[in-house]
Design a protein around this motif. Structure first.
Motif, PDB file in Angstrom:
ATOM      1  N   PRO A   1      38.327  31.670  19.505  1.00 59.64           N
ATOM      2  CA  PRO A   1      38.870  32.907  18.930  1.00 59.64           C
ATOM      3  C   PRO A   1      38.323  34.179  19.572  1.00 59.64           C
ATOM      4  O   PRO A   1      38.897  35.259  19.398  1.00 59.64           O
ATOM      5  N   MET A   2      37.214  34.053  20.325  1.00 56.54           N
ATOM      6  CA  MET A   2      36.603  35.221  20.962  1.00 56.54           C
ATOM      7  C   MET A   2      37.129  35.460  22.370  1.00 56.54           C
ATOM      8  O   MET A   2      36.704  36.427  23.021  1.00 56.54           O
ATOM      9  N   MET A   3      38.043  34.627  22.852  1.00 57.85           N
ATOM     10  CA  MET A   3      38.562  34.801  24.204  1.00 57.85           C
ATOM     11  C   MET A   3      39.217  36.172  24.343  1.00 57.85           C
ATOM     12  O   MET A   3      40.005  36.589  23.490  1.00 57.85           O
ATOM     13  N   GLY A   4      38.862  36.865  25.404  1.00 60.16           N
ATOM     14  CA  GLY A   4      39.387  38.203  25.634  1.00 60.16           C
ATOM     15  C   GLY A   4      38.536  39.308  25.044  1.00 60.16           C
ATOM     16  O   GLY A   4      38.777  40.481  25.312  1.00 60.16           O
ATOM     17  N   ARG A   5      37.542  38.944  24.244  1.00 61.31           N
ATOM     18  CA  ARG A   5      36.636  39.946  23.670  1.00 61.31           C
ATOM     19  C   ARG A   5      35.592  40.353  24.705  1.00 61.31           C
ATOM     20  O   ARG A   5      35.388  39.680  25.708  1.00 61.31           O
ATOM     21  N   PRO A   6      34.883  41.470  24.461  1.00 60.54           N
ATOM     22  CA  PRO A   6      33.842  41.898  25.407  1.00 60.54           C
ATOM     23  C   PRO A   6      32.776  40.827  25.608  1.00 60.54           C
ATOM     24  O   PRO A   6      32.441  40.073  24.690  1.00 60.54           O
ATOM     25  N   PHE A   7      32.234  40.792  26.815  1.00 57.18           N
ATOM     26  CA  PHE A   7      31.244  39.776  27.174  1.00 57.18           C
ATOM     27  C   PHE A   7      30.051  39.780  26.230  1.00 57.18           C
ATOM     28  O   PHE A   7      29.562  38.725  25.810  1.00 57.18           O
ATOM     29  N   ILE A   8      29.561  40.961  25.870  1.00 55.35           N
ATOM     30  CA  ILE A   8      28.374  41.043  25.022  1.00 55.35           C
ATOM     31  C   ILE A   8      28.646  40.466  23.643  1.00 55.35           C
ATOM     32  O   ILE A   8      27.754  39.873  23.023  1.00 55.35           O
ATOM     33  N   ALA A   9      29.878  40.604  23.153  1.00 51.14           N
ATOM     34  CA  ALA A   9      30.212  40.042  21.844  1.00 51.14           C
ATOM     35  C   ALA A   9      30.129  38.516  21.868  1.00 51.14           C
ATOM     36  O   ALA A   9      29.615  37.885  20.936  1.00 51.14           O
ATOM     37  N   ILE A  10      30.607  37.912  22.951  1.00 49.36           N
ATOM     38  CA  ILE A  10      30.557  36.457  23.079  1.00 49.36           C
ATOM     39  C   ILE A  10      29.114  35.989  23.213  1.00 49.36           C
ATOM     40  O   ILE A  10      28.712  34.967  22.631  1.00 49.36           O
ATOM     41  N   VAL A  11      28.303  36.736  23.968  1.00 45.88           N
ATOM     42  CA  VAL A  11      26.891  36.394  24.119  1.00 45.88           C
ATOM     43  C   VAL A  11      26.192  36.393  22.768  1.00 45.88           C
ATOM     44  O   VAL A  11      25.412  35.490  22.446  1.00 45.88           O
ATOM     45  N   MET A  12      26.477  37.411  21.938  1.00 40.31           N
ATOM     46  CA  MET A  12      25.843  37.482  20.629  1.00 40.31           C
ATOM     47  C   MET A  12      26.275  36.322  19.737  1.00 40.31           C
ATOM     48  O   MET A  12      25.501  35.851  18.907  1.00 40.31           O
ATOM     49  N   VAL A  13      27.502  35.865  19.900  1.00 36.91           N
ATOM     50  CA  VAL A  13      27.955  34.705  19.136  1.00 36.91           C
ATOM     51  C   VAL A  13      27.130  33.478  19.503  1.00 36.91           C
ATOM     52  O   VAL A  13      26.703  32.712  18.627  1.00 36.91           O
ATOM     53  N   THR A  14      26.885  33.277  20.802  1.00 38.34           N
ATOM     54  CA  THR A  14      26.090  32.111  21.208  1.00 38.34           C
ATOM     55  C   THR A  14      24.646  32.233  20.718  1.00 38.34           C
ATOM     56  O   THR A  14      24.020  31.229  20.361  1.00 38.34           O
ATOM     57  N   PHE A  15      24.111  33.463  20.691  1.00 38.64           N
ATOM     58  CA  PHE A  15      22.786  33.668  20.111  1.00 38.64           C
ATOM     59  C   PHE A  15      22.781  33.235  18.646  1.00 38.64           C
ATOM     60  O   PHE A  15      21.860  32.554  18.176  1.00 38.64           O
ATOM     61  N   GLY A  16      23.810  33.662  17.917  1.00 33.98           N
ATOM     62  CA  GLY A  16      23.904  33.308  16.506  1.00 33.98           C
ATOM     63  C   GLY A  16      24.021  31.808  16.296  1.00 33.98           C
ATOM     64  O   GLY A  16      23.407  31.243  15.374  1.00 33.98           O
ATOM     65  N   ILE A  17      24.801  31.145  17.142  1.00 32.09           N
ATOM     66  CA  ILE A  17      24.949  29.686  17.036  1.00 32.09           C
ATOM     67  C   ILE A  17      23.598  29.010  17.252  1.00 32.09           C
ATOM     68  O   ILE A  17      23.241  28.060  16.543  1.00 32.09           O
ATOM     69  N   GLY A  18      22.834  29.488  18.215  1.00 26.27           N
ATOM     70  CA  GLY A  18      21.510  28.922  18.455  1.00 26.27           C
ATOM     71  C   GLY A  18      20.609  29.058  17.234  1.00 26.27           C
ATOM     72  O   GLY A  18      19.889  28.124  16.868  1.00 26.27           O
TER      73      GLY A  18
END
Length: 293
Positions: A89-106
């Motif tokens: 669902p984050m495809m096309g969003r800013p790179f930093i937003a996707i990075v923060m999602v992976t931080f949250g998943i961790g």
């Protein structure tokens, strides 16, 4: 032991450790190459896989072989859930937003592991023999040497698979231009999901190897922080580069820790990476990418 022999021994041990770094880094690179997503949760995925193995092999007494199978299947399931529910669902969003999602998943994975398995260190079944490997007068711990051999075989096999298989060609096409890949009939979403499966398998095997060489702990995922220097040094879009970079970083950590002390062991690879980025921002084997705006 004279100084030269000690240097050779620490070099061999460091290069052996670097093989495992390369295996972890491969999962990060293939995801980034296909979807431009830097997966900061890779360390936690690796750690969770090792707990899957422990639960299957020890808690349910399934043995080592079935334990590895269960861990790989569980790791793939988790990776596909992350890709489908959190990142697609984050495809096309800013790179930093996707990075923060992976931080949250961790962070979520660390919390789940702490709730289910607790904070104490655990011993997993020994899948690597402790018998040391001797290269002449050079002593290499048995577990480290065998983990290196397994990691290098897997990394080499995956590099060859991605290089010559249709799936690998599709991955490279999607990495080069997703719109063109779509127009040629390549299902880019499926390709991205496939890279998460690769990351799950490499993370699972490296997690089990790391837990065998050291011990199983909720902090095992911190090893992935060392892998960041491998990814940057080899090149963010270079699958083959991570193998060479893993050897370099592993060797540098080992020799630096021997010559300068353990306090320099963690920072020296990043000093090397920073100096390299000043003259070659793409890393040793990365390629420049030109985007039209």
């Amino acid at each position: 032991m004279n100084t030269f022999s000690a240097f050779l021994e620490y070099s061999a041990v460091g290069i052996a450790a670097g093989g495992i770094y390369a295996l972890i880094a491969l999962g990060i690179v293939v995801i980034f190459k296909s979807s431009r997503t830097f997966n900061f949760a890779m360390g936690e995925m690796m750690m969770l896989s090792a707990y899957f193995f422990y639960t299957a092999a020890v808690t349910f007494s399934l043995g080592i072989f079935l334990g590895v199978v269960v861990a790989i299947v569980g790791s793939i399931a988790v990776a596909l859930l992350i890709e489908r529910l959190a990142l697609r669902p984050m495809m096309g969003r800013p790179f930093i937003a996707i990075v923060m999602v992976t931080f949250g998943i961790g962070s979520i994975i660390r919390g789940i592991v702490g709730m289910i398995w607790g904070p104490n260190d655990l011993q997993i079944p020994a899948i690597l023999a402790r018998t040391p490997v001797m290269l002449g007068d050079i002593f290499i711990p048995g577990k480290t040497a065998r983990a290196f051999a397994i990691a290098v075989v897997i990394v080499g096999g995956l590099i060859a698979f991605l290089r010559y298989s249709r799936a690998g060609i599709a991955l490279r096409a999607a990495a080069a231009d997703q719109i063109t890949a779509y127009s040629m009939g390549i299902d880019v979403r499926r390709v991205i999901a496939f890279t998460w499966i690769i990351a799950a398998i490499t993370g699972c095997i490296s997690g089990i190897l790391m837990a065998n060489v050291n011990t199983l702990t909720p902090h095992l995922g911190l090893v992935a922080l060392n892998v960041l220097s491998v990814v940057i040094l080899g090149g963010m879009n270079s699958i083959g580069g991570v193998l060479v970079a893993g050897f370099i970083i592993g060797w540098l950590e080992s020799v630096t820790g021997w010559m300068l002390g353990t306090e320099f062991r963690e920072i020296t690879p990043y000093i090397l990476v920073l100096l390299l980025l000043l003259v070659r921002p793409t890393g040793l084997f990365g390629t420049k990418e030109i985007e039209r705006i």
